[in-house]
Design a protein around this motif. Sequence first.
Motif, PDB file in Angstrom:
ATOM      1  N   PRO A  97      38.696  24.983  18.856  1.00 11.43           N
ATOM      2  CA  PRO A  97      39.094  23.898  17.942  1.00 11.43           C
ATOM      3  C   PRO A  97      38.268  22.632  18.141  1.00 11.43           C
ATOM      4  CG  PRO A  97      41.044  24.978  18.829  1.00 11.43           C
ATOM      5  CD  PRO A  97      39.858  25.504  19.606  1.00 11.43           C
ATOM      6  N   LEU A  98      37.972  22.298  19.391  1.00 12.18           N
ATOM      7  CA  LEU A  98      37.132  21.135  19.664  1.00 12.18           C
ATOM      8  C   LEU A  98      35.722  21.349  19.125  1.00 12.18           C
ATOM      9  CD1 LEU A  98      38.209  20.303  23.328  1.00 12.18           C
ATOM     10  CD2 LEU A  98      38.372  18.732  21.387  1.00 12.18           C
ATOM     11  N   THR A 186      46.070  18.755  14.836  1.00 11.75           N
ATOM     12  CA  THR A 186      45.675  19.165  16.178  1.00 11.75           C
ATOM     13  C   THR A 186      45.297  17.921  16.977  1.00 11.75           C
ATOM     14  OG1 THR A 186      44.810  21.227  15.261  1.00 11.75           O
ATOM     15  CG2 THR A 186      44.131  20.650  17.492  1.00 11.75           C
ATOM     16  N   PHE A 187      45.752  17.860  18.216  1.00 12.48           N
ATOM     17  CA  PHE A 187      45.509  16.695  19.072  1.00 12.48           C
ATOM     18  C   PHE A 187      45.005  17.151  20.441  1.00 12.48           C
ATOM     19  CE2 PHE A 187      48.877  15.623  16.116  1.00 12.48           C
ATOM     20  CZ  PHE A 187      48.495  14.384  15.634  1.00 12.48           C
ATOM     21  N   TYR A 188      44.288  16.249  21.105  1.00 14.07           N
ATOM     22  CA  TYR A 188      43.904  16.496  22.491  1.00 14.07           C
ATOM     23  C   TYR A 188      44.661  15.518  23.381  1.00 14.07           C
ATOM     24  CZ  TYR A 188      41.217  18.026  26.460  1.00 14.07           C
ATOM     25  OH  TYR A 188      40.862  18.585  27.659  1.00 14.07           O
ATOM     26  N   VAL A 189      45.402  16.073  24.356  1.00 16.08           N
ATOM     27  CA  VAL A 189      46.208  15.261  25.262  1.00 16.08           C
ATOM     28  C   VAL A 189      45.669  15.426  26.680  1.00 16.08           C
ATOM     29  CG1 VAL A 189      48.516  14.763  26.140  1.00 16.08           C
ATOM     30  CG2 VAL A 189      48.231  15.595  23.781  1.00 16.08           C
ATOM     31  N   PRO A 190      45.013  14.405  27.246  1.00 13.86           N
ATOM     32  CA  PRO A 190      44.515  14.492  28.622  1.00 13.86           C
ATOM     33  C   PRO A 190      45.657  14.681  29.623  1.00 13.86           C
ATOM     34  CG  PRO A 190      43.453  12.703  27.439  1.00 13.86           C
ATOM     35  CD  PRO A 190      44.589  13.168  26.582  1.00 13.86           C
ATOM     36  N   THR A 191      45.339  15.311  30.746  1.00  9.98           N
ATOM     37  CA  THR A 191      46.347  15.662  31.740  1.00  9.98           C
ATOM     38  C   THR A 191      47.099  14.450  32.277  1.00  9.98           C
ATOM     39  OG1 THR A 191      45.113  17.641  32.396  1.00  9.98           O
ATOM     40  CG2 THR A 191      46.673  16.757  33.999  1.00  9.98           C
ATOM     41  N   ASP A 192      46.418  13.323  32.439  1.00 10.01           N
ATOM     42  CA  ASP A 192      47.055  12.165  33.060  1.00 10.01           C
ATOM     43  C   ASP A 192      47.762  11.256  32.057  1.00 10.01           C
ATOM     44  OD1 ASP A 192      44.850  11.208  31.743  1.00 10.01           O
ATOM     45  OD2 ASP A 192      43.963  10.189  33.469  1.00 10.01           O
ATOM     46  N   ASP A 225      41.876   8.307  18.189  1.00 10.10           N
ATOM     47  CA  ASP A 225      40.697   9.173  18.299  1.00 10.10           C
ATOM     48  C   ASP A 225      40.962  10.472  19.064  1.00 10.10           C
ATOM     49  OD1 ASP A 225      40.894   8.266  20.901  1.00 10.10           O
ATOM     50  OD2 ASP A 225      38.917   7.301  20.947  1.00 10.10           O
ATOM     51  N   HIS A 226      42.224  10.729  19.403  1.00  6.63           N
ATOM     52  CA  HIS A 226      42.584  12.011  20.014  1.00  6.63           C
ATOM     53  C   HIS A 226      43.015  13.028  18.962  1.00  6.63           C
ATOM     54  CE1 HIS A 226      42.220   9.704  23.601  1.00  6.63           C
ATOM     55  NE2 HIS A 226      42.854  10.553  24.391  1.00  6.63           N
ATOM     56  N   LEU A 227      43.034  12.636  17.703  1.00  5.23           N
ATOM     57  CA  LEU A 227      43.281  13.555  16.598  1.00  5.23           C
ATOM     58  C   LEU A 227      42.021  14.380  16.362  1.00  5.23           C
ATOM     59  CD1 LEU A 227      44.846  14.559  14.018  1.00  5.23           C
ATOM     60  CD2 LEU A 227      43.797  12.608  12.822  1.00  5.23           C
ATOM     61  N   ILE A 228      42.155  15.701  16.330  1.00  6.94           N
ATOM     62  CA  ILE A 228      41.019  16.594  16.137  1.00  6.94           C
ATOM     63  C   ILE A 228      41.026  17.095  14.696  1.00  6.94           C
ATOM     64  CG2 ILE A 228      39.907  18.740  16.869  1.00  6.94           C
ATOM     65  CD1 ILE A 228      41.327  18.368  19.568  1.00  6.94           C
ATOM     66  N   GLY A 229      39.976  16.811  13.965  1.00  8.15           N
ATOM     67  CA  GLY A 229      39.928  17.209  12.561  1.00  8.15           C
ATOM     68  C   GLY A 229      40.813  16.315  11.714  1.00  8.15           C
ATOM     69  N   GLU A 230      41.112  16.780  10.516  1.00  6.74           N
ATOM     70  CA  GLU A 230      41.892  15.969   9.586  1.00  6.74           C
ATOM     71  C   GLU A 230      43.392  16.151   9.791  1.00  6.74           C
ATOM     72  OE1 GLU A 230      41.994  19.149   5.851  1.00  6.74           O
ATOM     73  OE2 GLU A 230      40.897  17.262   5.679  1.00  6.74           O
ATOM     74  N   GLU A 231      44.117  15.071   9.647  1.00 13.47           N
ATOM     75  CA  GLU A 231      45.585  15.152   9.685  1.00 13.47           C
ATOM     76  C   GLU A 231      46.042  15.963   8.476  1.00 13.47           C
ATOM     77  OE1 GLU A 231      49.500  14.650   8.626  1.00 13.47           O
ATOM     78  OE2 GLU A 231      48.014  13.524   7.476  1.00 13.47           O
ATOM     79  N   GLY A 232      46.927  16.904   8.726  1.00 13.87           N
ATOM     80  CA  GLY A 232      47.401  17.784   7.669  1.00 13.87           C
ATOM     81  C   GLY A 232      46.723  19.138   7.679  1.00 13.87           C
ATOM     82  N   GLY A 233      45.609  19.266   8.400  1.00  5.36           N
ATOM     83  CA  GLY A 233      44.879  20.537   8.416  1.00  5.36           C
ATOM     84  C   GLY A 233      45.022  21.320   9.699  1.00  5.36           C
ATOM     85  N   GLY A 234      45.938  20.921  10.565  1.00  9.59           N
ATOM     86  CA  GLY A 234      46.039  21.526  11.886  1.00  9.59           C
ATOM     87  C   GLY A 234      46.316  23.015  11.888  1.00  9.59           C
ATOM     88  N   LEU A 235      47.266  23.455  11.065  1.00  6.33           N
ATOM     89  CA  LEU A 235      47.604  24.879  11.046  1.00  6.33           C
ATOM     90  C   LEU A 235      46.438  25.701  10.511  1.00  6.33           C
ATOM     91  CD1 LEU A 235      49.759  27.002  11.600  1.00  6.33           C
ATOM     92  CD2 LEU A 235      50.616  26.657   9.274  1.00  6.33           C
ATOM     93  N   ALA A 240      41.910  29.425  11.558  1.00  5.60           N
ATOM     94  CA  ALA A 240      40.486  29.673  11.352  1.00  5.60           C
ATOM     95  C   ALA A 240      39.797  30.161  12.617  1.00  5.60           C
ATOM     96  CB  ALA A 240      39.800  28.412  10.830  1.00  5.60           C
ATOM     97  N   VAL A 241      40.283  29.756  13.791  1.00  6.33           N
ATOM     98  CA  VAL A 241      39.645  30.180  15.042  1.00  6.33           C
ATOM     99  C   VAL A 241      40.362  31.370  15.675  1.00  6.33           C
ATOM    100  CG1 VAL A 241      38.827  27.840  15.481  1.00  6.33           C
ATOM    101  CG2 VAL A 241      40.975  28.591  16.503  1.00  6.33           C
ATOM    102  N   LEU A 242      41.462  31.817  15.040  1.00  6.48           N
ATOM    103  CA  LEU A 242      42.290  32.864  15.637  1.00  6.48           C
ATOM    104  C   LEU A 242      41.584  34.210  15.686  1.00  6.48           C
ATOM    105  CD1 LEU A 242      45.065  33.452  16.860  1.00  6.48           C
ATOM    106  CD2 LEU A 242      45.916  33.921  14.557  1.00  6.48           C
ATOM    107  N   ASP A 243      40.751  34.526  14.692  1.00  8.01           N
ATOM    108  CA  ASP A 243      40.138  35.848  14.643  1.00  8.01           C
ATOM    109  C   ASP A 243      39.250  36.109  15.852  1.00  8.01           C
ATOM    110  OD1 ASP A 243      41.356  36.690  12.304  1.00  8.01           O
ATOM    111  OD2 ASP A 243      39.795  35.866  11.024  1.00  8.01           O
TER     112      ASP A 243
END
Length: 384
Positions: A97-98, A186-192, A225-235, A240-243
């Motif tokens: 996804p990234l 889709t979002f990225y959440v750092p461990t800390d 800026d932790h939002l990955i791609g467009e809001e609303g397109g996460g699913l 798209a990367v599942l295959d």
Amino acid sequence: MDFDLPEETRQLQRMVRDFASNEIAPRAAQWSENAEFPTHVFTKLGELGLMGMLVPEEYGGAGSDMVSYVAVMEELGVADQSVASSWNAHSTIATLPLLTYGTPEQKQRWLTPLARGEAIGAFGLTEPGAGSDAAGVTTTARRADGGWRINGAKTFITNAGTDISQGVTLLATTGHDENGRKRFATFYVPTDTPGYSCGRNLKKLGWHAMDTRELLFEDCWIPEDHLIGEEGGGLRQFLAVLDRGRISVAALGISLARAALRLAITHANGRQQFGRPIANFQAVAHKIADIGTEYEAARWLVYRAAWLADQGRPYSKEAAMAKLFASEVANRAASQALQIHGGYGFVRESEISRFFADAKILEIGEGTSEIQRNVIAKELLGQR
């Protein structure tokens, strides 16, 4: 038609086979028994350039194709399914996804360390009430203070609790559209990140050396800026990367079937009953013939799906077929190999018992067998 792997891929395969034989296989039983995540193995995989196989070189990866990826998976999975499955989760659903939807800045910040093997990746999709129904996720992300505030829980998440985790990519719902349908992102959440925590390492039937936990998000705030791609397109992004993820789990399946075949042959040739090796009994020999035949059939389904992906051709149906068949072949192979071992196979000290316990999840993870049959049927019937 040429069914031989390219020489470059064969060289890579030999290198990984040697590494797996020397660094993984001798200690796999110990890691499994102690539920120990072998951090140092993933560090070494990074040094070998294997933690970013599907990532371009500009972001620290190797830029390999799917056929080479499957070849490497076979060698890792034959040595240990826990290590191979952790590596797979990192290499596909955690990083793709990234790679596919991240901005250049996001890729430099988060993808590059993952591809170099400086950290291991995790993807948070599954929830207590949402598995096969990915759209059923209830973890929420709401805009707040120039960013997003996340609340919810994920479960059965791989790698997030390890000491080399740098964060988790997750799917959350951001509200509803004008027709009342859920919107996802889709979002990225750092461990800390404050408010983000991991639960205990779950006790599983198999994959004991793989880190698997519940993740909790309690008023967990992340910047915009932790939002990955467009809001609303996460699913849509996730699907798209599942295959490619399905192809990789299918590769896990053929690696397990190959390990089961090897163990069955070794035991059948060495075990004496009634004055001769049990391999000389037709009932045993036929079991080995069936394992070998189904392994070869599954193997070429998997490699063909990987080849189609590399050619840029449609491969959703083929990926689902490969995942379905290879996972079910792995289970039959493990069961028959354990039967050949007899009572020895039922003892946890036996190698086949570990592979037998590891096999079942292959029919569940990355889409159950029932979901794969739905995908295949819809493609064949023109309903997709």
